[in-house]
Design a protein around this motif. Structure first.
Motif, short mmCIF file in Angstrom:
data_model
loop_
_atom_site.label_atom_id
_atom_site.label_comp_id
_atom_site.label_asym_id
_atom_site.label_seq_id
_atom_site.Cartn_x
_atom_site.Cartn_y
_atom_site.Cartn_z
N ALA A 181 -16.38 9.18 16.52
CA ALA A 181 -15.48 10.00 17.33
C ALA A 181 -14.06 9.95 16.76
O ALA A 181 -13.81 9.26 15.77
CB ALA A 181 -15.50 9.53 18.78
N ALA A 182 -13.14 10.68 17.39
CA ALA A 182 -11.78 10.78 16.87
C ALA A 182 -11.07 9.43 16.88
O ALA A 182 -10.39 9.07 15.92
CB ALA A 182 -10.99 11.82 17.67
N GLU A 183 -11.22 8.68 17.95
CA GLU A 183 -10.53 7.39 18.07
C GLU A 183 -11.22 6.34 17.20
O GLU A 183 -12.44 6.26 17.15
CB GLU A 183 -10.50 6.95 19.53
CG GLU A 183 -9.72 5.67 19.78
CD GLU A 183 -9.72 5.26 21.24
OE1 GLU A 183 -9.38 4.10 21.53
OE2 GLU A 183 -10.07 6.12 22.08
N GLU A 184 -10.42 5.53 16.53
CA GLU A 184 -10.96 4.49 15.66
C GLU A 184 -11.87 3.55 16.45
O GLU A 184 -11.52 3.08 17.53
CB GLU A 184 -9.81 3.69 15.04
CG GLU A 184 -10.24 2.62 14.06
CD GLU A 184 -10.84 3.19 12.79
OE1 GLU A 184 -11.64 2.47 12.14
OE2 GLU A 184 -10.52 4.35 12.43
N GLY A 185 -13.05 3.29 15.91
CA GLY A 185 -13.96 2.35 16.55
C GLY A 185 -14.79 2.94 17.67
O GLY A 185 -15.52 2.21 18.35
N THR A 186 -14.71 4.25 17.88
CA THR A 186 -15.50 4.89 18.94
C THR A 186 -16.53 5.83 18.33
O THR A 186 -16.29 6.43 17.29
CB THR A 186 -14.61 5.68 19.91
OG1 THR A 186 -13.92 6.72 19.20
CG2 THR A 186 -13.59 4.77 20.57
N TYR A 187 -17.66 5.95 19.01
CA TYR A 187 -18.77 6.75 18.50
C TYR A 187 -19.40 7.54 19.64
O TYR A 187 -19.57 7.02 20.75
CB TYR A 187 -19.83 5.86 17.85
CG TYR A 187 -19.32 5.14 16.62
CD1 TYR A 187 -19.56 5.64 15.35
CD2 TYR A 187 -18.58 3.97 16.73
CE1 TYR A 187 -19.09 4.99 14.22
CE2 TYR A 187 -18.10 3.31 15.61
CZ TYR A 187 -18.36 3.83 14.36
OH TYR A 187 -17.87 3.20 13.25
N THR A 188 -19.73 8.78 19.35
CA THR A 188 -20.50 9.60 20.29
C THR A 188 -21.98 9.36 20.01
O THR A 188 -22.43 9.52 18.87
CB THR A 188 -20.17 11.09 20.11
OG1 THR A 188 -18.78 11.29 20.37
CG2 THR A 188 -20.99 11.93 21.08
N LEU A 232 -20.27 7.53 25.16
CA LEU A 232 -19.20 7.10 24.28
C LEU A 232 -19.26 5.59 24.13
O LEU A 232 -19.14 4.86 25.11
CB LEU A 232 -17.84 7.52 24.84
CG LEU A 232 -16.65 7.28 23.92
CD1 LEU A 232 -16.74 8.16 22.68
CD2 LEU A 232 -15.33 7.56 24.66
N PHE A 233 -19.47 5.14 22.89
CA PHE A 233 -19.57 3.71 22.60
C PHE A 233 -18.32 3.26 21.87
O PHE A 233 -17.76 4.00 21.05
CB PHE A 233 -20.79 3.43 21.71
CG PHE A 233 -22.11 3.45 22.42
CD1 PHE A 233 -22.96 2.36 22.35
CD2 PHE A 233 -22.52 4.55 23.15
CE1 PHE A 233 -24.19 2.36 22.99
CE2 PHE A 233 -23.74 4.58 23.80
CZ PHE A 233 -24.59 3.47 23.72
#
Length: 317
Positions: A181-188, A232-233
Motif C-alpha cells: 500500500a501507499a504507506e510504508e510497511g502497509t499491505y492490502t 489492511l495489514f
C-alpha cells in the motif's frame, strides 16, 4: 579534402562530441567562436564566445552525460585547457555516479527482499490463524480487527478461531493477493474465508451459542464461502505482522476465488458483514442480540437519572 558535412543548423555539435568519444577519438571538443559554427544551437540570438564539452561514460562505455563550459556571456575565449579539465571532471563524476547507482541498486535489492519477506509473513499469518501458528509471524502486541467486531489482541482472536473450527472443522483461509500500500510497511491483502459445512455446535466466547440442530436444512447442507475481503495489514520493522483490519470491503473477479454463498452475498449487500453475516446464515441476528440488552441499559439509565433528580430536589429544599 572536402570538409565533413555539417549535421544541420543547430543540430550537431554535441552529437559530434559524443560520436568521437564512442569511436575512441577525442574525449572532448572545444569550439572556438561558436556563433560561426552552424551546428551550435543557440536559444535566442547567437552570441560571440567559445564552447567546450566533454562526454563521460559508465563502466560499460555508454555515454551517460555531457559536461559543458562556455564564454558566451562575456564574448571572451576559453583557455585550451578547459576541455581537458572537463574530461577530468567527467571521469570523477562517472566514478561518483557509479557509487551512487550501486548504493541505489543495493538499497532497492534490500527493499525488495524485505517486501518479499513481508508478503510471505502475511501469507503464513493468514494460514496460521486457524492452525494456531499465526503468533509466530506476529508482533507481541498484534491486533486483529474483523469487519463485524471490535479489534482484539491476536491471542484472543486465536481463541475465537479455535472455537470456530470446532463447528466448522474444514474451515480454510485463502490468501489470494498481497500488494504494497501507499504507506510504508502497509499491505492490502485479499483473503477469502471458506468455512465449509457446519458439523458441530458453535460455542464462541462473546457470541451466541448456535446448535447444529437449530439450523434450517438448507443451512446445514450449505458449503459456506465468504466473499473475498480486502484488509489492511501492517508489518513491523522486524518483518512481523503488527495488525490486520477488515472494514467489510469486498473484491470481485479475483483469481483463485471460489463462488461465495448466496446468503452471505445478500447479507453483505444489506450491510451485515463478517461474522455477523455467518451468524445470520445460521439464523441468528447479532444485531438482535445487542438490541435485547438495550431495554436493560435504558432502564438502568432512567433509574440513575431519577435518582439524580431526587438528589437535586433534596438539596434545593
Amino acid at each position: 579534402a572536402d570538409a565533413a558535412p555539417l549535421r544541420g543548423c543547430g543540430e550537431g555539435v554535441s552529437f559530434d562530441a559524443v560520436d568521437a568519444f564512442l569511436e575512441g577519438g577525442a574525449r572532448s571538443l572545444l569550439v572556438k567562436s561558436a556563433f560561426l559554427n552552424r551546428s551550435v544551437k543557440f536559444w535566442g540570438a547567437p552570441r560571440p564566445g567559445d564552447l567546450a564539452m566533454a562526454p563521460f561514460s559508465d563502466e560499460d562505455g555508454d555515454v551517460v552525460g555531457v559536461l559543458y563550459a562556455d564564454s558566451l556571456d562575456n564574448g571572451g575565449g576559453l583557455p585550451k585547457a578547459t576541455a581537458s579539465v572537463l574530461e577530468a571532471v567527467g571521469v570523477k563524476l562517472a566514478a561518483a555516479l557509479k557509487r551512487v547507482w550501486k548504493e541505489e541498486a543495493e538499497a532497492a535489492a534490500r527493499a525488495a527482499a524485505r517486501q518479499a519477506a513481508a508478503v510471505e509473513a502475511i501469507r503464513r499469518f493468514c494460514g496460521g490463524l486457524l492452525e494456531g501458528s499465526a503468533s509466530d509471524d506476529a508482533t507481541p502486541d498484534c491486533v486483529v480487527g474483523l469487519a463485524s467486531a471490535s479489534p482484539q489482541p491476536l491471542a484472543e482472536h486465536l481463541v475465537l478461531c479455535k472455537s470456530m473450527i470446532v463447528a466448522y472443522p474444514d474451515w480454510k483461509v485463502a490468501c489470494l493477493g498481497v500488494e504494497r500500500a501507499a504507506e510504508e510497511g502497509t499491505y492490502t491483502v485479499l483473503t477469502q474465508q471458506r468455512p465449509g459445512v457446519m458439523k458441530a455446535d458453535l460455542e464462541a466466547t462473546g457470541f451466541p451459542t448456535v446448535s447444529l440442530e437449530s439450523l434450517e436444512d438448507e443451512a446445514k447442507e450449505a458449503e459456506v464461502v465468504f466473499p473475498v475481503e480486502r484488509g489492511l495489514f501492517k508489518v513491523a520493522e522486524d518483518g512481523k505482522v503488527s495488525s490486520c483490519v477488515y472494514m467489510g470491503e469486498t473484491a470481485s473477479e479475483v483469481e483463485g476465488e471460489e463462488a461465495p454463498t448466496a446468503t452471505l452475498v445478500d447479507s453483505w449487500a444489506a450491510g451485515t458483514v463478517g461474522l455477523a453475516a455467518l451468524f445470520k446464515h445460521m439464523g441468528v441476528e447479532l444485531a438482535q442480540q445487542i438490541e435485547a440488552d438495550a431495554p436493560q441499559t435504558t432502564e438502568v439509565s432512567a433509574a440513575a437519572e431519577a435518582e439524580t433528580e431526587e438528589s437535586a430536589a433534596a438539596e434545593a429544599e
